[in-house]
Design an enzyme around this catalytic site. Structure first.
Site, mmCIF file in Angstrom:
data_model
loop_
_atom_site.group_PDB
_atom_site.id
_atom_site.type_symbol
_atom_site.label_atom_id
_atom_site.label_comp_id
_atom_site.label_asym_id
_atom_site.label_seq_id
_atom_site.Cartn_x
_atom_site.Cartn_y
_atom_site.Cartn_z
ATOM 1 N N GLU A 1 -45.001 -27.550 -47.002
ATOM 2 C CA GLU A 1 -43.726 -26.383 -46.568
ATOM 3 C C GLU A 1 -42.851 -26.230 -47.090
ATOM 4 O O GLU A 1 -41.972 -25.957 -47.911
ATOM 5 C CB GLU A 1 -42.435 -28.057 -45.949
ATOM 6 C CG GLU A 1 -43.207 -29.002 -45.060
ATOM 7 C CD GLU A 1 -42.040 -28.466 -44.174
ATOM 8 O OE1 GLU A 1 -40.772 -28.080 -43.992
ATOM 9 O OE2 GLU A 1 -41.965 -28.770 -42.393
ATOM 10 N N PRO B 1 -56.582 -21.886 -41.846
ATOM 11 C CA PRO B 1 -57.096 -21.112 -42.783
ATOM 12 C C PRO B 1 -57.063 -19.807 -43.783
ATOM 13 O O PRO B 1 -57.348 -19.605 -44.616
ATOM 14 C CB PRO B 1 -58.857 -20.500 -42.146
ATOM 15 C CG PRO B 1 -58.684 -21.151 -40.803
ATOM 16 C CD PRO B 1 -57.500 -21.179 -40.775
#
Ligand SMILES: Cc1cc2nc3c(=O)[nH]c(=O)nc-3n(C[C@H](O)[C@H](O)[C@H](O)COP(=O)(O)OP(=O)(O)OC[C@H]3O[C@@H](n4cnc5c(N)ncnc54)[C@H](O)[C@@H]3O)c2cc1C
Length: 423
Positions: A403, A151
């Site tokens: 990514e 998070p």
């Protein structure tokens, strides 16, 4: 620079220069066969099922199973694609699969990130033990997850809070923390988790661990409801005193201790190897985005030739025809960057100008732009779920985010070309 003068092209043999595989845009017959085989699966199995699984937002086990039955999902297939010395088979396969459908494509290819993590850091014994388990068998297919993001640690992966502590008495590792947005998180048979062993060392103090199936202390958190890629499962993963055998540290304790000692001394120590998989996997991810973009381009080209307004097909308007010309050009340009980076990666060429990042950045942005153009070309139809382009647009957007976001790719490229440590 050539050291010897040549007088004719016959004096050079490009096919064996430096003992490496030369870069060629001409696909060989093996590559064409694999491309056509994957295309057949994408067209015959994935396309007809895509809208349904997008609506269901569930892992498409029957599709994964079909891919496994024909040998398209599994370690042997991945190893064969990777073995191509030109580096082009992996992006070709990914382009075709994601042309079929990105959500289903990610359900099939998502496990490969965990495999890449094991491959990058694991010992031969660990690879032999865990990689086949990432896929299971055609009768009992499995998926795997690669859990890095948290998070509070997305782009900034040096600040991971998940901790791994070694319990010497029991030769066990104990992991605590929360992972976010893990593809296949919680439903995976094998989770590869990157955790901090020494937080003061940042990314150099991290290590990758295999969490064996049914390990107590690993639990799935909230399953994420997403904008696109909805047939691919994404969820948080909680690690609460998750105890795993000492042998699950990828690469082994001795190697980790040596690496940490070098980092503490201030000697140049490598980053955790599994984290470097992002760099080498970027062209493959770019190829996925190209698959989506090409699907949108082909569909809107066919539509523009059919759809009649003002008494003529809409493609006879330059506004539409030029948009399609630009789409074709941008997609081809992105593919060239992806193929170049794939070839470089496979042939151990250093990415001196962050060519891997360039390829992923360009492909992701071309996919978002092309799918938006496709909606425009289809007009009202493009905005409805009766036509696939709105799904492709939703799916494409992830390629500027995961990514490494587009901003982070630009940062990597800017640092590489300038040599300046731009913050
Ligand atoms: C569908 C999906 C699947 C995923 N699968 C996985 C997975 O399997 N495993 C895994 O580990 N993770 C996974 N992720 C996580 C993904 O990699 C992260 O979402 C991504 O790295 C971005 O991190 P963040 O969301 O925390 O954004 P943040 O890092 O909070 O960034 C927010 C914005 O700030 C910008 N920003 C941040 N820092 C800078 C900077 N220095 N300069 C300029 N701009 C900056 C970013 O570019 C972005 O626009 C997945 C995410 C999604 C949505």
């Amino acid at each position: 620079m050539a050291t010897e003068e040549i007088t004719s092209v016959d004096d050079v043999d490009l096919s064996t220069q430096d003992g490496e595989t030369p870069f060629s845009l001409e696909l060989n017959s093996d590559q064409k066969d694999i491309r056509d085989w994957v295309h057949g699966f994408a067209e015959g199995v994935m396309r007809p099922a895509a809208a349904e699984w997008d609506e269901r937002e569930e892992t498409p086990w029957p599709i994964i199973q079909e891919a496994q039955k024909i040998g398209l999902y599994g370690f042997e297939a991945l190893a064969q694609f990777f073995a191509d010395p030109t580096g082009l088979t992996l992006p070709i396969v990914n382009e075709e699969l994601f042309w079929g459908d990105a959500g289903l494509g990610m359900a099939i290819m998502g496990s490969s990130l965990a495999v890449a993590g094991i491959f990058a850091s694991g010992t031969p014994e660990q690879m032999g033990e865990w990689i086949p388990q990432c896929f299971g068998t055609p009768d009992d297919p499995k998926v795997a997850a690669f859990c890095v993001s948290e998070p509070d640690a997305g782009s900034d992966v040096s600040s991971l809070r998940t901790r791994a502590k070694y319990d010497e008495a029991k030769d066990e590792w104990v992991l605590n923390g929360q992972k976010a947005w893990a593809t296949n998180g919680g439903i995976a048979h094998v989770h590869v988790v990157v955790a901090s062993v020494d937080s003061e060392l940042g990314s150099r103090g991290q290590a990758a661990f295999v969490i064996p199936p049914s390990s107590p202390g690993l639990e799935m958190g909230t399953k994420v409801k997403k904008h696109g890629l909805r047939a691919s499962h994404t969820a948080d993963v909680f690690l609460d005193d998750c105890r795993i055998p000492g042998s699950c540290l990828l690469g082994g304790k001795e190697k980790l201790d040596e690496r940490l000692a070098r980092a503490r001394e201030g000697t140049r120590a490598k980053k955790q190897a599994a984290m470097q998989t992002f760099e080498s996997s970027r062209p493959t991810v770019g190829a996925q985005a190209i698959g989506i973009a090409r699907a949108a381009y082909e569909y809107s080209l066919a539509y523009a030739k059919e759809r009649v307004q003002f008494g003529r097909p809409i493609i006879e308007n330059q506004a539409i025809a030029f948009a399609l010309a630009d789409m074709k050009m941008e997609i081809d340009a992105a593919r060239l960057l992806v193929w170049r980076a794939s070839w470089m990666g496979r042939n151990n060429k250093p990415f001196t100008a962050a060519e891997g990042s360039m390829s992923k950045l360009k492909a992701g942005e071309v996919a978002v732009w092309s799918t938006e153009r496709a909606i425009q070309i289809l007009g009202g139809n493009g905005y409805t779920r009766e036509y696939p382009v709105e799904r492709w647009h939703r799916d494409a957007k992830i390629y500027t985010i995961f990514e490494g976001t587009s901003e982070i790719q630009r940062l990597v490229i800017a640092r590489a070309i300038s040599g300046v440590k731009i913050p």
